[in-house]
Design a protein around this motif. Structure first.
Motif, PDB file in Angstrom:
ATOM      1  N   TRP A 178       8.802  20.316  26.383  1.00 58.28           N
ATOM      2  CA  TRP A 178       9.237  21.966  27.700  1.00 58.28           C
ATOM      3  C   TRP A 178       8.566  23.285  27.111  1.00 58.28           C
ATOM      4  O   TRP A 178       8.419  23.781  27.980  1.00 58.28           O
TER       5      TRP A 178
ATOM      6  N   GLU B  91       7.544  24.589  32.968  1.00 55.84           N
ATOM      7  CA  GLU B  91       7.347  25.338  33.532  1.00 55.84           C
ATOM      8  C   GLU B  91       7.789  24.732  35.258  1.00 55.84           C
ATOM      9  O   GLU B  91       8.549  25.640  35.733  1.00 55.84           O
ATOM     10  N   GLN B  92       7.870  23.498  35.235  1.00 55.24           N
ATOM     11  CA  GLN B  92       7.787  22.631  36.181  1.00 55.24           C
ATOM     12  C   GLN B  92       9.709  23.143  36.386  1.00 55.24           C
ATOM     13  O   GLN B  92      10.019  23.188  37.354  1.00 55.24           O
ATOM     14  N   LYS B  93      10.154  22.825  34.879  1.00 51.12           N
ATOM     15  CA  LYS B  93      11.410  22.821  34.890  1.00 51.12           C
ATOM     16  C   LYS B  93      12.041  24.043  35.495  1.00 51.12           C
ATOM     17  O   LYS B  93      13.493  23.864  36.250  1.00 51.12           O
TER      18      LYS B  93
ATOM     19  N   GLU C  99      10.659  26.261  37.194  1.00 46.72           N
ATOM     20  CA  GLU C  99      11.041  26.180  39.004  1.00 46.72           C
ATOM     21  C   GLU C  99      11.717  25.615  39.773  1.00 46.72           C
ATOM     22  O   GLU C  99      12.213  25.323  41.196  1.00 46.72           O
ATOM     23  N   GLN C 100      11.954  23.670  39.550  1.00 49.14           N
ATOM     24  CA  GLN C 100      12.190  22.951  39.900  1.00 49.14           C
ATOM     25  C   GLN C 100      14.469  23.769  40.104  1.00 49.14           C
ATOM     26  O   GLN C 100      14.530  23.646  41.027  1.00 49.14           O
ATOM     27  N   ALA C 101      14.591  24.047  38.379  1.00 50.74           N
ATOM     28  CA  ALA C 101      15.787  24.548  38.398  1.00 50.74           C
ATOM     29  C   ALA C 101      16.474  25.440  38.982  1.00 50.74           C
ATOM     30  O   ALA C 101      17.857  25.890  39.375  1.00 50.74           O
TER      31      ALA C 101
ATOM     32  N   PRO D 256      16.501  27.175  41.809  1.00 52.28           N
ATOM     33  CA  PRO D 256      16.813  27.350  43.359  1.00 52.28           C
ATOM     34  C   PRO D 256      18.332  26.770  43.782  1.00 52.28           C
ATOM     35  O   PRO D 256      19.424  27.971  44.423  1.00 52.28           O
ATOM     36  N   GLY D 257      18.468  26.075  42.466  1.00 50.55           N
ATOM     37  CA  GLY D 257      19.886  25.745  42.567  1.00 50.55           C
ATOM     38  C   GLY D 257      20.574  26.566  41.738  1.00 50.55           C
ATOM     39  O   GLY D 257      21.777  26.522  42.099  1.00 50.55           O
ATOM     40  N   HIS D 258      20.405  27.132  40.340  1.00 44.44           N
ATOM     41  CA  HIS D 258      20.767  28.085  39.985  1.00 44.44           C
ATOM     42  C   HIS D 258      20.825  29.211  40.830  1.00 44.44           C
ATOM     43  O   HIS D 258      22.682  29.504  40.726  1.00 44.44           O
TER      44      HIS D 258
END
Length: 117
Positions: free
Chosen positions: A40, A62-64, A66-68, A70-72
């Motif tokens: 990462w 960067e993908q991680k 972006e994935q995290a 919304p949940g955060h």
């Protein structure tokens, strides 16, 4: 990783990143080492001054982020803001700004403005 995601070229000096995270360089280095094993973040000597090391957010990192995100954001809203009234939210904002102003140095990191949709 959030600071790197919003930095120019997704790159910051480790010493700068340590300052942004209110961490020691040693502690940050250990954390970055763990993130390197996941591909990462990568580290490289600063080509403009070899005394410094750069932390670079990889495409996978960067993908991680972006994935995290919304949940955060949903978790923060659920745990913090959902139980507050509008007046309490304003008070929290004002108090947080005062605290942030008191602890930040002139060269500290500031989150980017929230993107409008």
């Amino acid at each position: 990783m959030f600071a790197l995601a919003h930095a120019e070229d997704r790159t910051l000096r480790m010493s700068t990143l340590a300052g942004y995270s209110n961490s020691t360089l040693s502690r940050l280095s250990r954390a970055v080492a763990r993130l390197e094993t996941k591909n990462w973040i990568r580290r490289t000597p600063d080509p403009t001054d070899g005394r410094f090391t750069l932390a670079i957010l990889t495409d996978a990192g960067e993908q991680k982020v972006e994935q995290a995100a919304p949940g955060h954001e949903a978790t923060v809203n659920r745990l913090v803001f959902d139980s507050l009234t509008t007046a309490q939210t304003r008070q929290l904002r004002d108090i947080s700004r005062r605290i942030t102003t008191a602890i930040r140095t002139q060269d500290s990191w500031t989150p980017p403005p929230k993107a409008t949709e």
